[in-house]
Design a protein around this motif. Structure first.
Motif, PDB file in Angstrom:
ATOM      1  N   SER A  70      44.424  29.747   7.141  1.00 55.64           N
ATOM      2  CA  SER A  70      45.655  30.266   7.745  1.00 55.64           C
ATOM      3  C   SER A  70      46.887  29.717   7.025  1.00 55.64           C
ATOM      4  O   SER A  70      48.007  30.121   7.298  1.00 55.64           O
ATOM      5  CB  SER A  70      45.709  29.942   9.236  1.00 55.64           C
ATOM      6  OG  SER A  70      45.711  28.549   9.430  1.00 55.64           O
ATOM      7  N   VAL A 100      38.896  37.146  12.597  1.00 57.89           N
ATOM      8  CA  VAL A 100      39.421  38.069  13.606  1.00 57.89           C
ATOM      9  C   VAL A 100      38.264  38.816  14.269  1.00 57.89           C
ATOM     10  O   VAL A 100      38.193  38.936  15.492  1.00 57.89           O
ATOM     11  CB  VAL A 100      40.417  39.067  12.969  1.00 57.89           C
ATOM     12  CG1 VAL A 100      40.786  40.163  13.954  1.00 57.89           C
ATOM     13  CG2 VAL A 100      41.668  38.329  12.507  1.00 57.89           C
ATOM     14  N   GLU A 106      42.879  31.975  14.234  1.00 56.81           N
ATOM     15  CA  GLU A 106      43.981  31.163  14.711  1.00 56.81           C
ATOM     16  C   GLU A 106      44.989  32.077  15.397  1.00 56.81           C
ATOM     17  O   GLU A 106      45.401  33.093  14.839  1.00 56.81           O
ATOM     18  CB  GLU A 106      44.621  30.440  13.523  1.00 56.81           C
ATOM     19  CG  GLU A 106      45.423  29.250  13.896  1.00 56.81           C
ATOM     20  CD  GLU A 106      46.870  29.400  13.490  1.00 56.81           C
ATOM     21  OE1 GLU A 106      47.587  28.409  13.608  1.00 56.81           O
ATOM     22  OE2 GLU A 106      47.273  30.495  13.093  1.00 56.81           O
ATOM     23  N   LYS A 108      48.249  32.239  16.359  1.00 55.61           N
ATOM     24  CA  LYS A 108      49.582  32.628  15.923  1.00 55.61           C
ATOM     25  C   LYS A 108      49.539  33.672  14.798  1.00 55.61           C
ATOM     26  O   LYS A 108      50.121  34.734  14.904  1.00 55.61           O
ATOM     27  CB  LYS A 108      50.330  31.388  15.430  1.00 55.61           C
ATOM     28  CG  LYS A 108      51.658  31.179  16.114  1.00 55.61           C
ATOM     29  CD  LYS A 108      52.232  29.859  15.624  1.00 55.61           C
ATOM     30  CE  LYS A 108      53.691  29.708  15.950  1.00 55.61           C
ATOM     31  NZ  LYS A 108      54.243  28.455  15.430  1.00 55.61           N
ATOM     32  N   GLY A 109      48.815  33.341  13.739  1.00 60.06           N
ATOM     33  CA  GLY A 109      48.765  34.224  12.575  1.00 60.06           C
ATOM     34  C   GLY A 109      48.133  35.558  12.902  1.00 60.06           C
ATOM     35  O   GLY A 109      48.687  36.617  12.620  1.00 60.06           O
ATOM     36  N   ALA A 110      46.958  35.520  13.548  1.00 66.01           N
ATOM     37  CA  ALA A 110      46.234  36.756  13.833  1.00 66.01           C
ATOM     38  C   ALA A 110      47.050  37.668  14.730  1.00 66.01           C
ATOM     39  O   ALA A 110      47.099  38.873  14.536  1.00 66.01           O
ATOM     40  CB  ALA A 110      44.891  36.430  14.472  1.00 66.01           C
ATOM     41  N   PHE A 112      50.269  37.726  15.095  1.00 66.85           N
ATOM     42  CA  PHE A 112      51.435  38.248  14.376  1.00 66.85           C
ATOM     43  C   PHE A 112      51.030  39.491  13.574  1.00 66.85           C
ATOM     44  O   PHE A 112      51.682  40.526  13.636  1.00 66.85           O
ATOM     45  CB  PHE A 112      52.035  37.186  13.452  1.00 66.85           C
ATOM     46  CG  PHE A 112      53.225  37.690  12.679  1.00 66.85           C
ATOM     47  CD1 PHE A 112      54.425  37.939  13.320  1.00 66.85           C
ATOM     48  CD2 PHE A 112      53.130  37.947  11.319  1.00 66.85           C
ATOM     49  CE1 PHE A 112      55.514  38.431  12.620  1.00 66.85           C
ATOM     50  CE2 PHE A 112      54.215  38.437  10.615  1.00 66.85           C
ATOM     51  CZ  PHE A 112      55.408  38.678  11.264  1.00 66.85           C
ATOM     52  N   TYR A 113      49.921  39.366  12.855  1.00 74.15           N
ATOM     53  CA  TYR A 113      49.482  40.498  12.026  1.00 74.15           C
ATOM     54  C   TYR A 113      49.027  41.686  12.873  1.00 74.15           C
ATOM     55  O   TYR A 113      49.246  42.836  12.526  1.00 74.15           O
ATOM     56  CB  TYR A 113      48.381  40.043  11.064  1.00 74.15           C
ATOM     57  CG  TYR A 113      48.912  39.155   9.968  1.00 74.15           C
ATOM     58  CD1 TYR A 113      50.046  39.524   9.257  1.00 74.15           C
ATOM     59  CD2 TYR A 113      48.302  37.961   9.646  1.00 74.15           C
ATOM     60  CE1 TYR A 113      50.555  38.710   8.259  1.00 74.15           C
ATOM     61  CE2 TYR A 113      48.808  37.136   8.641  1.00 74.15           C
ATOM     62  CZ  TYR A 113      49.937  37.517   7.956  1.00 74.15           C
ATOM     63  OH  TYR A 113      50.445  36.722   6.968  1.00 74.15           O
ATOM     64  N   GLN A 114      48.360  41.381  14.004  1.00 78.29           N
ATOM     65  CA  GLN A 114      47.931  42.456  14.901  1.00 78.29           C
ATOM     66  C   GLN A 114      49.158  43.215  15.415  1.00 78.29           C
ATOM     67  O   GLN A 114      49.177  44.450  15.460  1.00 78.29           O
ATOM     68  CB  GLN A 114      47.141  41.850  16.078  1.00 78.29           C
ATOM     69  CG  GLN A 114      46.483  42.879  16.970  1.00 78.29           C
ATOM     70  CD  GLN A 114      45.508  43.768  16.200  1.00 78.29           C
ATOM     71  OE1 GLN A 114      44.562  43.286  15.583  1.00 78.29           O
ATOM     72  NE2 GLN A 114      45.738  45.078  16.198  1.00 78.29           N
ATOM     73  N   PHE A 116      52.044  43.376  14.010  1.00 73.53           N
ATOM     74  CA  PHE A 116      52.608  44.064  12.848  1.00 73.53           C
ATOM     75  C   PHE A 116      51.956  45.430  12.670  1.00 73.53           C
ATOM     76  O   PHE A 116      52.618  46.467  12.583  1.00 73.53           O
ATOM     77  CB  PHE A 116      52.353  43.186  11.610  1.00 73.53           C
ATOM     78  CG  PHE A 116      53.032  43.653  10.358  1.00 73.53           C
ATOM     79  CD1 PHE A 116      54.179  43.028   9.911  1.00 73.53           C
ATOM     80  CD2 PHE A 116      52.522  44.712   9.618  1.00 73.53           C
ATOM     81  CE1 PHE A 116      54.810  43.441   8.743  1.00 73.53           C
ATOM     82  CE2 PHE A 116      53.149  45.126   8.451  1.00 73.53           C
ATOM     83  CZ  PHE A 116      54.297  44.495   8.020  1.00 73.53           C
ATOM     84  N   LEU A 117      50.613  45.430  12.649  1.00 77.12           N
ATOM     85  CA  LEU A 117      49.895  46.684  12.413  1.00 77.12           C
ATOM     86  C   LEU A 117      50.057  47.655  13.579  1.00 77.12           C
ATOM     87  O   LEU A 117      50.012  48.862  13.400  1.00 77.12           O
ATOM     88  CB  LEU A 117      48.416  46.406  12.150  1.00 77.12           C
ATOM     89  CG  LEU A 117      48.155  45.769  10.786  1.00 77.12           C
ATOM     90  CD1 LEU A 117      46.682  45.467  10.610  1.00 77.12           C
ATOM     91  CD2 LEU A 117      48.638  46.667   9.649  1.00 77.12           C
ATOM     92  N   GLU A 128      61.552  45.783  12.086  1.00 78.52           N
ATOM     93  CA  GLU A 128      61.457  44.323  12.101  1.00 78.52           C
ATOM     94  C   GLU A 128      61.793  43.687  13.451  1.00 78.52           C
ATOM     95  O   GLU A 128      61.128  42.790  13.920  1.00 78.52           O
ATOM     96  CB  GLU A 128      62.339  43.735  10.984  1.00 78.52           C
ATOM     97  CG  GLU A 128      61.754  44.017   9.600  1.00 78.52           C
ATOM     98  CD  GLU A 128      62.782  43.960   8.486  1.00 78.52           C
ATOM     99  OE1 GLU A 128      63.931  44.383   8.713  1.00 78.52           O
ATOM    100  OE2 GLU A 128      62.438  43.509   7.384  1.00 78.52           O
ATOM    101  N   MET A 132      59.225  41.496  15.976  1.00 75.87           N
ATOM    102  CA  MET A 132      59.412  40.149  16.495  1.00 75.87           C
ATOM    103  C   MET A 132      59.395  40.154  18.031  1.00 75.87           C
ATOM    104  O   MET A 132      58.811  39.276  18.655  1.00 75.87           O
ATOM    105  CB  MET A 132      60.719  39.540  15.967  1.00 75.87           C
ATOM    106  CG  MET A 132      60.727  39.274  14.464  1.00 75.87           C
ATOM    107  SD  MET A 132      59.263  38.426  13.820  1.00 75.87           S
ATOM    108  CE  MET A 132      59.637  36.719  14.243  1.00 75.87           C
ATOM    109  N   TYR A 135      55.869  40.402  19.164  1.00 74.81           N
ATOM    110  CA  TYR A 135      55.169  39.149  18.835  1.00 74.81           C
ATOM    111  C   TYR A 135      55.478  38.093  19.900  1.00 74.81           C
ATOM    112  O   TYR A 135      54.587  37.423  20.415  1.00 74.81           O
ATOM    113  CB  TYR A 135      55.616  38.707  17.434  1.00 74.81           C
ATOM    114  CG  TYR A 135      55.107  37.360  16.972  1.00 74.81           C
ATOM    115  CD1 TYR A 135      53.753  37.065  16.972  1.00 74.81           C
ATOM    116  CD2 TYR A 135      56.000  36.396  16.497  1.00 74.81           C
ATOM    117  CE1 TYR A 135      53.293  35.844  16.511  1.00 74.81           C
ATOM    118  CE2 TYR A 135      55.546  35.177  16.033  1.00 74.81           C
ATOM    119  CZ  TYR A 135      54.202  34.891  16.046  1.00 74.81           C
ATOM    120  OH  TYR A 135      53.768  33.680  15.595  1.00 74.81           O
TER     121      TYR A 135
END
Lengths: 188, 297
Positions: A70, A100, A106, A108-110, A112-114, A116-117, A128, A132, A135
């Motif tokens: 991560s 995933v 992890e 936070k990262g996962a 955020f990307y989820q 995003f998509l 943008e 946020m 998120y």
């Protein structure tokens, strides 16, 4: 045929993603060029070189508990310099996908990307501010938005982001494409 | 010269000045940019962490939109992550046999298809290789003499797919800066990572990386960037980085086409200089002097 002699294509047919990753890293000789080239190894619990060894040895619990993947910022220095020519940055992405899929990524990262998509699926493009906002809602952490507030305010003053409210219901622009990808991945 | 222009999502929002200034400079150079109607996100760094196939389909959709336009030209992409993603599709088609078929099975949902073969090029590659310092120099109305610029390339414009410059010690921005009459700030940080997406998920780590860059840029009047993510990490967190580092590390950070546009005599509004987060008063004053020079010519 013994397991050892499987070709990459045959490993794909076995459809165990960890085996595919192991196969890709089989030629790693533990030289550590990746670690020496990594921008973020200073913050990792295991160095990239150690991570590859854990993959080779099948130490999946240790592997997925480590903070290492991560912390990859996809600078591609390790890929560029690997004397074996291994696709190391792509391997990190494959490990993230696996984490995933196993539901152990992890948070936070996962998330955020989820998120995003999800905005991409809905609108085709990323908005943008909405990204946020979503998120923060998913993370349910009161302190997290605060740490981004000064930047958000400055961006708003500059007119770079508009405070649009997210739409949570109704069809998305790219539903068909996302659905088809899921369908193909489930059948492979 | 003409190109398919893929601006990408960031250039519609936080990097609007990169978009506007790129288009203004291309117009001044007489280069035609063909916008793709209905383009969509390339997947950024998100798709590749969740689904391999999606990370191919999202950029391929845009290549497919271009393929049906019956125009024989390359893509011009200012954003480094978009560039990496669009180029990745063709880079993988050769080594992964079933990939194209899978991509097209998905794209068929929107009655699109892609057969490969469209070149994806970074704006920096086009500026350095196709246009070149000579052509840029010919358009300069007011030399940016006395301005010291630190060329910052970042990662994904160079790695893993470059081919137009050295991926470790890049230098293609230097002749462009010199063509503007400016001076190159000598440093070895041009290809180092800014922390990228870690600024959102692991801020303390990314701050370390931007801090090293800002420290090395001391002595320059500004940093020139060619990526919206690098720009954001370098220009938006200077206060925090200065506080952590215990010294004032504020410095102007401008997109390369904004600097080229200044030398071409374009106005602040044409280049949207007012949108940059880090645009110091001392640089403002310097650039204002150059403009006075133009009106008196």
């Amino acid at each position: 045929m013994s397991e050892e002699n499987l070709t990459l294509a045959e490993v794909h047919e076995v459809a165990d993603p960890m085996r595919v990753i192991q196969e890709k890293l089989r030629a790693c000789m533990q030289c550590g060029t990746c670690t020496g080239s990594c921008a973020n190894s200073f913050a990792m619990d295991y160095t990239p070189r150690q991570l590859w060894r854990m993959v080779q040895l099948g130490l999946t619990d240790e592997l997925f508990n480590s903070k290492t993947f991560s912390l990859c910022s996809s600078c591609y220095y390790c890929t560029l310099r690997c004397p074996r020519g291994l696709p190391l940055t792509e391997t990190i992405h494959a490990l993230k996908q696996l984490a995933v899929a196993k539901g152990i990524a992890e948070k936070k990262g996962a998330r955020f990307y989820q998120t995003f998509l999800d905005t991409v699926r809905r609108y085709g493009r990323v908005r943008e501010m909405e990204l946020m906002a979503r998120y923060f809602m998913i993370m349910k952490s009161p302190m997290l938005p605060l740490s981004f507030t000064p930047l958000g305010m400055r961006l708003m003053i500059k007119g770079k982001v508009s405070p649009e409210m997210p739409k949570f219901f109704g069809p998305g622009k790219m539903d068909a494409i996302f659905r088809k990808v899921k369908e193909l991945e489930a059948s492979s | 010269m003409k190109y398919f222009y893929y601006s990408g999502c960031s250039l519609e929002g936080t990097a609007l000045e990169y978009n506007i200034s790129t288009q203004a400079v291309m117009q001044a150079l007489g280069i035609e940019l063909i916008e793709l109607e209905d383009w969509t996100c390339c997947g950024a760094s998100a798709a590749e962490t969740l689904s391999e196939l999606l990370s191919m389909v999202l950029p391929a959709r845009n290549l497919a939109l271009a393929a049906r336009m019956d125009q024989d030209c390359d893509f011009l992409i200012p954003c480094s992550a978009c560039y990496l993603n669009l180029r990745k599709v063709d880079e993988h088609l050769g080594s992964d046999e079933g990939l194209l078929e899978k991509i097209n099975e998905v794209l068929n949902e929107e009655e699109l298809s892609y057969q490969g073969g469209i070149k994806s090029r970074h704006l920096l590659d086009v500026l350095a290789t196709d246009i070149g310092p000579e052509m840029i120099k010919a358009k300069v109305k007011r030399e940016l003499s006395g301005l010291r610029i630190a060329p910052y390339y970042g990662c994904q414009a160079l790695r893993p797919y470059g081919g137009y410059d050295d991926p470790e010690q890049p230098s293609c921005m230097e002749p462009l800066i010199e063509a503007l009459g400016a001076e190159v700030h000598p440093w070895r940080m041009g290809a180092k990572c800014c922390g990228a997406g870690l600024m959102t998920t692991k801020k303390e780590v990314a701050i370390e990386l931007t801090s090293a860059l800002l420290k090395a840029a001391k002595g320059a009047d500004c940093i020139a960037t060619v990526c919206p993510m690098c720009q954001m990490n370098l220009d938006s967190y200077q206060k925090q980085v200065s506080k952590t580092g215990g010294e004032n590390l504020s410095i102007s950070v401008l997109y390369l086409p904004q600097l080229i546009g200044m030398a071409f005599g374009l106005g602040e509004e044409d280049l949207k200089l007012g949108l940059n987060m880090a645009y110091t008063d001392s640089l403002k004053a310097k650039l204002a002097e150059y403009r006075v020079g133009i009106t008196h010519q």
